[in-house]
Design a protein around this motif. Sequence first.
Motif, PDB file in Angstrom:
ATOM      1  N   CYS A   1       0.769  -1.093  -0.065  1.00  0.00           N
ATOM      2  CA  CYS A   1       0.037  -0.038   0.016  1.00  0.00           C
ATOM      3  C   CYS A   1       1.023   1.391  -0.092  1.00  0.00           C
TER       4      CYS A   1
ATOM      5  N   ALA B   1      -6.093  -6.715   7.165  1.00  0.00           N
ATOM      6  CA  ALA B   1      -6.005  -5.285   6.905  1.00  0.00           C
ATOM      7  C   ALA B   1      -6.047  -4.334   8.139  1.00  0.00           C
TER       8      ALA B   1
ATOM      9  N   LEU C   1      -4.713   1.284   5.427  1.00  0.00           N
ATOM     10  CA  LEU C   1      -5.591   2.353   4.747  1.00  0.00           C
ATOM     11  C   LEU C   1      -5.018   3.665   4.938  1.00  0.00           C
TER      12      LEU C   1
ATOM     13  N   SER D   1      -4.698   6.222   1.914  1.00  0.00           N
ATOM     14  CA  SER D   1      -5.350   7.437   1.977  1.00  0.00           C
ATOM     15  C   SER D   1      -4.236   8.668   2.035  1.00  0.00           C
TER      16      SER D   1
ATOM     17  N   SER E   1      -4.509   5.299  -5.639  1.00  0.00           N
ATOM     18  CA  SER E   1      -5.146   5.195  -4.285  1.00  0.00           C
ATOM     19  C   SER E   1      -6.663   5.483  -4.522  1.00  0.00           C
TER      20      SER E   1
ATOM     21  N   VAL F   1      -8.297   2.657  -2.057  1.00  0.00           N
ATOM     22  CA  VAL F   1      -9.041   2.669  -0.906  1.00  0.00           C
ATOM     23  C   VAL F   1     -10.485   1.988  -0.831  1.00  0.00           C
TER      24      VAL F   1
ATOM     25  N   LEU G   1      -9.856  -1.696   0.006  1.00  0.00           N
ATOM     26  CA  LEU G   1      -9.675  -1.983   1.253  1.00  0.00           C
ATOM     27  C   LEU G   1     -10.936  -1.844   2.013  1.00  0.00           C
ATOM     28  N   LEU G   2     -11.545  -0.931   1.837  1.00  0.00           N
ATOM     29  CA  LEU G   2     -12.974  -0.542   2.419  1.00  0.00           C
ATOM     30  C   LEU G   2     -13.825  -1.890   2.269  1.00  0.00           C
TER      31      LEU G   2
ATOM     32  N   ALA H   1     -11.307  -3.102   5.826  1.00  0.00           N
ATOM     33  CA  ALA H   1     -10.303  -2.173   6.828  1.00  0.00           C
ATOM     34  C   ALA H   1     -10.920  -1.474   7.759  1.00  0.00           C
TER      35      ALA H   1
ATOM     36  N   THR I   1     -11.711   2.009   9.591  1.00  0.00           N
ATOM     37  CA  THR I   1     -11.308   3.370   9.502  1.00  0.00           C
ATOM     38  C   THR I   1     -11.320   4.119  10.469  1.00  0.00           C
TER      39      THR I   1
END
Length: 143
Positions: free
Chosen positions: A48, A66, A77, A81, A121, A125, A128-129, A133, A135
């Motif tokens: 990442c 993650a 993450l 980001s 990214s 993003v 990963l979401l 992942a 947040t």
Amino acid sequence: MGLVYSQPACRWASSGDLQRLYSALRDDSAQLNVQEPISGDTPLIAACRRGNLRVVEYLLDNGADAQLTNQKQRTCLHYVSKRTFSLIDYLLIAILMPILLLGYFLLKGNTALHYVCLRKSQILVPLLLERHADTNIQNNVGP
């Protein structure tokens, strides 16, 4: 980046070498979530940091966690980001902006500006979401 990884899986994930990463994980499945002794980076965090989409997908497909954090309490993450424009991106935008905007208004479609601004990214993003992942994990160093 300047990081040198001692763990083979982190090294191959960072460099984007899927063949070597596959071999390392085939030989030792514990390498999937191995953490670097000093930084605490995992192969997923290493990939990442560099924006290696194919490697990130491969690691997630094989069950990489993650949620793991490194020594700075950052997850993968955080690094995805945090990716920003490079100096070259800024120069291209500043120099080409008038031409690109003119092209956009005349052609009403994607111009080179679209491709200059497109960052890995923006793909990583959501990936990963959707893989859950977290947040809400905050790092201990600041933004």
